[in-house]
Scaffold this active site. Structure first.
Site, PDB file in Angstrom:
ATOM      1  N   ASN A 219       0.841  -1.180   0.000  1.00  0.00           N
ATOM      2  CA  ASN A 219       0.000   0.000   0.000  1.00  0.00           C
ATOM      3  C   ASN A 219       0.886   1.243   0.000  1.00  0.00           C
ATOM      4  OD1 ASN A 219       0.758   0.604   2.714  1.00  0.00           O
ATOM      5  ND2 ASN A 219      -0.922  -0.647   3.514  1.00  0.00           N
ATOM      6  N   ARG A 220       0.265   2.389  -0.033  1.00  0.00           N
ATOM      7  CA  ARG A 220       1.003   3.643  -0.171  1.00  0.00           C
ATOM      8  C   ARG A 220       2.009   3.826   0.963  1.00  0.00           C
ATOM      9  NH1 ARG A 220      -2.999   8.393  -1.013  1.00  0.00           N
ATOM     10  NH2 ARG A 220      -3.784   7.522   0.941  1.00  0.00           N
ATOM     11  N   GLU A 222       3.331   1.536   2.970  1.00  0.00           N
ATOM     12  CA  GLU A 222       4.378   0.509   2.948  1.00  0.00           C
ATOM     13  C   GLU A 222       5.436   0.809   1.896  1.00  0.00           C
ATOM     14  OE1 GLU A 222       1.651  -3.312   4.398  1.00  0.00           O
ATOM     15  OE2 GLU A 222       1.782  -2.776   2.271  1.00  0.00           O
ATOM     16  N   ASP A 288      -5.720  -8.344   0.947  1.00  0.00           N
ATOM     17  CA  ASP A 288      -5.867  -9.769   0.630  1.00  0.00           C
ATOM     18  C   ASP A 288      -6.729  -9.966  -0.611  1.00  0.00           C
ATOM     19  OD1 ASP A 288      -4.429 -10.394   2.960  1.00  0.00           O
ATOM     20  OD2 ASP A 288      -6.249 -10.453   4.170  1.00  0.00           O
TER      21      ASP A 288
END
Length: 500
Positions: A219-220, A222, A288
């Site tokens: 994600n952004r 991470e 997920d």
């Protein structure tokens, strides 16, 4: 990398190519190997009406409990929801939580389960307390210690047994110790030799441990942590993706960006995929869903760009739900068409969804009718036929030829409107209860799946020439030939338009 900074997702309906329904149905052909941290997600639901006199905290009046598989377990649940087959390899403790996980996962269609028990570690359990659909608190029972050598060897041996029958691999890394450096290296090495893509839901900031993987799905936040770069604008995201590909030795990045959608970067360029407008209730498990659909789409034969578009639809569906959730085919179809059908009912179905819906109607004692056609440039003749068809039954299913099917039957310049537009117009009619797109030249397979009580065609046919008539009559159904309105023809209208 050659950048394409102008790339954007097509209009709804074309986002998965010319035949989005078939692309979604195609997920059932996939088999995905999922390796990683499996856990139990518990939810305690209730209401808050006061503050505790003991401390400045809300008092939750508990109304109910629920438990679902989380982490890698949620990935395989998402795969099962779209009809894909999956193989899960993970490690649990030797405790009641592991028993509960096996019970929850054991009834998932198409899932082969390999849970290796390790008495030296607990099964991960995350308990969320919710009121009004919003989280108040989360309590975790877990360990983040790496597997010992014996458990690591058992995981790799299990992978070797199942890898030959899988079309894609997901590494679901929640930092709980199952994905050791040794397991990751072994998977990527074997996958390269078998030409199987490896997709990683990464954890932490050391992405070099995933070197050789086909795609990372951070994600952004991470991706910003791993690269040390800002992620506010499209340009900054592109730079971060390129940096990650270069520095970490992977072939692609699919960065999820919350309300800004996703960015796919690889050797073919950069594709920004906008998010669909949707109220966000809960982001639990959205990653997920994204990686599950991306892997299933690749395993079913979709290219990366269209696979990412499908994954984006799924992510948009699950953030509109509360708790650990999955995206189902009918929800993906509705999202692909960019519409919510009349009276809040999603009338456009996949084949599997249509069969389920027909089963529900039959349990309610309803009779089901069926008719089919291209329905390009809907005219009064079509409306008249559909009204007559609906009068013959309690619920009317309309089989709609896909764009590719229409082109084969009518010529390369048809249809005038794509299947999304045609399905939307049909779904808006009160006489139509359900629409299902089919790609074959005839609806015979669809008729055999739906098993209608009444099969309807126009009086320009005879009973003997109606496709599926013999089948319908064999299970006690009947054929009805509807009257036609003279002077109405899609082909004639097209000729007039071209002549003008």
């Amino acid at each position: 990398m050659t950048q394409d900074k102008t790339a954007a997702v097509p209009a709804p309906g074309s986002a998965l190519g010319d035949d989005p329904v078939r692309a979604i149905e195609g997920l059932a052909r996939a088999t995905v190997l999922v390796i990683g941290d499996v856990m139990l997600d518990r939810f305690v639901h209730g209401a808050v009406a006061r503050i505790s006199p003991e401390a400045p905290i809300p008092v939750l009046s508990v109304k109910g409990h629920s438990t679902v598989p989380g982490g890698a377990g949620n990935v395989v649940c998402n795969l099962a929801a779209v009809g894909a087959k999956s193989v899960l390899v993970s490690v649990t403790g030797n405790d009641p939580a592991a028993d509960e996980l096996e019970d929850l996962l054991g009834n998932r269609a198409g899932l082969t389960l390999t849970l290796i028990r390790d008495g030296s570690r607990p099964t991960t359990v995350k308990t969320r307390f919710l009121a009004g659909g919003q989280q108040l608190l989360r309590a975790d029972e877990e360990t983040d210690g790496a597997l010992d050598a014996e458990a690591e060897s058992a995981v790799i041996a299990a992978i070797d047994m199942v890898l030959p029958r899988c079309g894609a691999i997901v590494l679901s890394d929640y930092g709980k110790g199952v994905l050791t450096d040794g397991v990751i290296a072994a998977v990527i090495d074997r996958a390269k030799k078998a030409s199987v893509p490896v997709l990683v839901d990464p954890k932490g900031r050391d992405y070099q441990r995933y070197a050789g993987a086909s795609l990372l799905t951070p994600n952004r936040a991470e991706l910003s942590l791993a690269t040390g770069l800002p992620m506010a604008t499209d340009s900054e995201v592109e730079t971060a993706c390129e940096t990650a590909i270069r520095d970490f030795g992977v072939t692609g990045i699919l960065a999820t960006r919350s309300e800004k959608g996703m960015t796919l970067a690889d050797a073919d360029g950069v594709l920004h995929i906008p998010a669909q407008a949707r109220e966000v209730f809960d982001v639990v498990g959205a990653g997920d869903t994204v990686i599950a659909l991306m892997a299933a789409a690749l395993a079913s034969g979709l290219d990366r760009a269209n696979a990412a578009r499908l994954a984006n639809l799924g992510g948009g569906v699950v953030v509109g739900k509360t708790g650990t959730a999955v995206a189902r085919p009918d929800e993906l179809v509705a999202a692909a068409h960019g519409a919510t059908w009349l009276e809040g009912e999603r009338k456009v179905h996949t084949l599997a969804g249509m069969v389920d819906q027909v089963g529900l109607w039959r349990r309610q004692g309803k009779t089901v009718g069926f008719t089919n056609g291209c329905f390009d440039l809907l005219h009064p003749g079509h409306v008249h036929l559909l009204q007559q068809a609906r009068e013959q039954c309690d619920r009317l299913v309309v089989g709609l030829n896909s764009d590719e099917s229409v082109a084969r039957l009518k010529g390369p310049e048809r249809p005038v409107h794509n299947e999304t537009a045609r399905a939307t117009v049909l779904a808006s009619l009160a006489s139509v209860d359900a629409v299902v797109v089919f790609g074959e030249d005839t609806p015979l397979d669809l008729i055999r799946a739906v098993k209608p009580d009444v099969l309807v065609k126009g009086q320009d046919y005879t009973v003997e020439t109606v496709v599926g008539a013999e089948d319908v009559q064999s299970w006690g159904g009947r054929v009805f030939l509807a009257g036609l309105l003279d002077g109405h023809s899609t082909t004639g209208t097209v000729k007039k338009l071209r002549g003008g």
